[in-house]
Scaffold this active site. Structure first.
Site, PDB file in Angstrom:
ATOM      1  N   LYS A  29       0.021   2.889   6.716  1.00  0.00           N
ATOM      2  CA  LYS A  29      -0.007   4.024   7.657  1.00  0.00           C
ATOM      3  C   LYS A  29       1.039   5.074   7.276  1.00  0.00           C
ATOM      4  O   LYS A  29       0.742   6.262   7.210  1.00  0.00           O
ATOM      5  CB  LYS A  29       0.259   3.548   9.096  1.00  0.00           C
ATOM      6  CG  LYS A  29      -0.737   2.514   9.606  1.00  0.00           C
ATOM      7  CD  LYS A  29      -0.444   2.112  11.035  1.00  0.00           C
ATOM      8  CE  LYS A  29       0.882   1.425  11.243  1.00  0.00           C
ATOM      9  NZ  LYS A  29       0.996   0.092  10.584  1.00  0.00           N
ATOM     10  N   ARG A 104      -0.486   1.921  20.317  1.00  0.00           N
ATOM     11  CA  ARG A 104      -0.456   0.552  19.831  1.00  0.00           C
ATOM     12  C   ARG A 104      -0.910  -0.429  20.897  1.00  0.00           C
ATOM     13  O   ARG A 104      -0.963  -1.623  20.660  1.00  0.00           O
ATOM     14  CB  ARG A 104       0.986   0.232  19.496  1.00  0.00           C
ATOM     15  CG  ARG A 104       1.110  -0.567  18.237  1.00  0.00           C
ATOM     16  CD  ARG A 104       2.381  -0.128  17.654  1.00  0.00           C
ATOM     17  NE  ARG A 104       2.924  -0.993  16.711  1.00  0.00           N
ATOM     18  CZ  ARG A 104       3.461  -0.539  15.595  1.00  0.00           C
ATOM     19  NH1 ARG A 104       3.410   0.738  15.311  1.00  0.00           N
ATOM     20  NH2 ARG A 104       4.024  -1.360  14.771  1.00  0.00           N
ATOM     21  N   ARG A 150       8.654  -3.939   0.093  1.00  0.00           N
ATOM     22  CA  ARG A 150       8.889  -2.536   0.495  1.00  0.00           C
ATOM     23  C   ARG A 150      10.379  -2.214   0.500  1.00  0.00           C
ATOM     24  O   ARG A 150      11.208  -3.021   0.908  1.00  0.00           O
ATOM     25  CB  ARG A 150       8.329  -2.287   1.900  1.00  0.00           C
ATOM     26  CG  ARG A 150       8.692  -0.885   2.419  1.00  0.00           C
ATOM     27  CD  ARG A 150       7.944  -0.500   3.649  1.00  0.00           C
ATOM     28  NE  ARG A 150       8.104  -1.427   4.749  1.00  0.00           N
ATOM     29  CZ  ARG A 150       7.418  -1.351   5.879  1.00  0.00           C
ATOM     30  NH1 ARG A 150       6.528  -0.390   6.043  1.00  0.00           N
ATOM     31  NH2 ARG A 150       7.615  -2.227   6.838  1.00  0.00           N
ATOM     32  N   ARG A 183      13.887  -2.906   5.329  1.00  0.00           N
ATOM     33  CA  ARG A 183      13.840  -2.877   6.799  1.00  0.00           C
ATOM     34  C   ARG A 183      14.147  -4.268   7.356  1.00  0.00           C
ATOM     35  O   ARG A 183      13.677  -5.270   6.815  1.00  0.00           O
ATOM     36  CB  ARG A 183      12.454  -2.404   7.258  1.00  0.00           C
ATOM     37  CG  ARG A 183      12.457  -0.940   7.645  1.00  0.00           C
ATOM     38  CD  ARG A 183      11.080  -0.409   7.897  1.00  0.00           C
ATOM     39  NE  ARG A 183      10.318  -1.170   8.880  1.00  0.00           N
ATOM     40  CZ  ARG A 183       9.110  -0.811   9.305  1.00  0.00           C
ATOM     41  NH1 ARG A 183       8.545   0.281   8.815  1.00  0.00           N
ATOM     42  NH2 ARG A 183       8.471  -1.531  10.190  1.00  0.00           N
ATOM     43  N   ARG A 194       4.994  -9.813  13.872  1.00  0.00           N
ATOM     44  CA  ARG A 194       4.400  -8.468  13.979  1.00  0.00           C
ATOM     45  C   ARG A 194       2.887  -8.546  13.843  1.00  0.00           C
ATOM     46  O   ARG A 194       2.150  -7.832  14.532  1.00  0.00           O
ATOM     47  CB  ARG A 194       4.987  -7.541  12.905  1.00  0.00           C
ATOM     48  CG  ARG A 194       6.401  -7.102  13.244  1.00  0.00           C
ATOM     49  CD  ARG A 194       7.160  -6.634  12.020  1.00  0.00           C
ATOM     50  NE  ARG A 194       6.587  -5.468  11.395  1.00  0.00           N
ATOM     51  CZ  ARG A 194       6.839  -5.099  10.130  1.00  0.00           C
ATOM     52  NH1 ARG A 194       7.655  -5.825   9.386  1.00  0.00           N
ATOM     53  NH2 ARG A 194       6.288  -4.019   9.642  1.00  0.00           N
TER      54      ARG A 194
END
Ligand code: AP5
Ligand code: MG
Length: 240
Positions: A29, A104, A150, A183, A194
Site C-alpha cells: 500500500k 480499516r 523492509r 519498524r 497484524r
C-alpha cells in the site's frame, strides 16, 4: 517547431477524487500510494505514518497509540477518524487524496462515507469523482518475507526492501542519507498479530465496498512497476 509535449504528470494532475488503498500488511500500500501521489499530484495520507509521527512526537494520541501498534492491534476508530478528518481539511486534498491504511474497519468506512456524503469536499473538484477503492490482493506467504526485509527512512518515509529494492548504500537512504530503520512492528510475532487483525477487522471491507460497486482488485504479486502500471490504468480509465 514541434508543439511542446504535454507531460503525463501534467495530464494526470486533474481531480482524481478520493482513493482508498486496501490490502494486508506488506501488500504494498505504502509503496504504491507514494507512486500514485507523485504521478497524480495528490497527497498520500497514511494513517500508519501519521500515527508513528504522533508516537515520535510523544503527543497524547501517540502515547495512547504506541502500545496498541506494538501489539499489532488497531487504534480506536474515534481517534483515527479524528486524525484523518483534520488531515482531509487541509488544502492539498481539494483535487483528491489517496488513503493508505484507512479505513480499516467497517465503522471507519461508514464514517468516511458519511463525511463524503455530507460534503467533506464541498465545492471542491474532488467531490465530483466517486470513491475508488483498490484492493491489493496477495498471498500471505509473501507478506512475512516482505515485511521482515523492509527498511524505512525515518526522515522522508522512503520504503526499501533488502531483497527487492535495496538502498544503493547499505543502511542509508538514497534520497536524504538518513540511517534506515526497521519498524518495531516488523518482528515476526507482531506481523502474525497484524495479519490476524487484518482478517478479522479489515477483510470484511472488501465485501462492503464490492456491494457499493467501488472495489477494484489488483494482483499484488507482480513487480512494483507492474502493479503501479495496473493502478495507473485503473485511475486513467476512470478519469477519461
Ligand atoms: P500501517 O503502517 O498502515 O501498516 P500495515 O497496514 O500493516 O501495512 P504496512 O505499512 O506494513 O505495509 P504496506 O502495505 O504499506 O507495504 P509496503 O509498501 O511498506 O499501520 C501500522 C499500525 O498502525 C497498525 O497495525 C495499527 O496499529 C495502526 N493503524 C494504522 N492505520 C490504522 C487505522 N486506520 N485504524 C486503526 N489503527 C491503524 O511494502 C512492504 C515491503 O514490501 C517493503 O519492503 C517494500 O519495499 C516491499 N514491496 C512492496 N511492493 C513490492 C512488490 N511488488 N514486490 C516486492 N517487494 C515489494
Ligand atoms: Mg504502509
Amino acid at each position: 517547431m514541434d508543439a511542446p509535449a504535454v507531460s503525463v504528470d501534467a495530464r494526470a494532475k486533474r481531480a482524481t477524487g478520493p482513493i482508498v488503498l486496501l490490502g494486508a500488511p506488506g501488500a504494498g500500500k505504502g509503496t504504491q500510494a507514494k507512486l500514485i501521489a507523485a504521478h497524480f499530484g495528490i497527497p498520500q495520507i497514511s494513517t500508519g505514518d501519521l500515527l508513528r509521527d504522533h508516537v515520535r512526537r510523544n503527543t497524547p494520541l501517540g502515547q495512547q497509540a504506541q502500545a496498541i501498534m506494538g501489539r499489532g492491534e488497531l487504534v480506536p476508530d474515534q481517534l483515527v477518524c479524528g486524525m484523518v478528518e483534520q488531515r482531509l481539511a487541509e488544502k492539498d486534498c481539494e483535487q483528491g487524496f489517496i488513503l493508505d491504511g484507512f479505513p480499516r474497519t467497517v465503522a471507519q468506512a461508514q464514517w468516511l462515507d458519511g463525511r463524503l456524503q455530507a460534503g467533506l469536499l464541498r465545492g471542491k473538484p474532488a467531490e465530483k469523482v466517486p470513491l475508488l477503492v483498490i484492493d491489493i490482493a496477495i498471498d500471505y506467504a509473501l507478506l512475512v518475507q516482505r515485511l521482515t526485509a523492509r527498511r524505512t527512512c525515518p526522515q522522508c518515509g522512503a520504503i526499501y526492501n533488502l531483497q527487492s529494492n535495496p538502498p544503493h548504500k547499505a543502511g542509508v537512504c538514497d534520497l536524504d542519507g538518513a540511517n534506515l530503520i526497521t519498524r518495531k512492528d516488523d518482528q515476526e510475532a507482531v506481523i502474525v498479530e497484524r495479519l490476524k487483525t487484518y482478517e478479522r477487522e479489515t477483510l470484511p471491507l472488501t465485501n462492503y465496498y464490492q456491494q457499493r460497486g467501488a472495489l477494484r482488485r489488483i494482483d499484488g504479486a507482480g513487480t512494483v512497476e507492474q502493479i503501479a502500471q495496473a493502478v495507473r490504468d485503473l485511475l486513467e480509465r476512470r478519469g477519461s
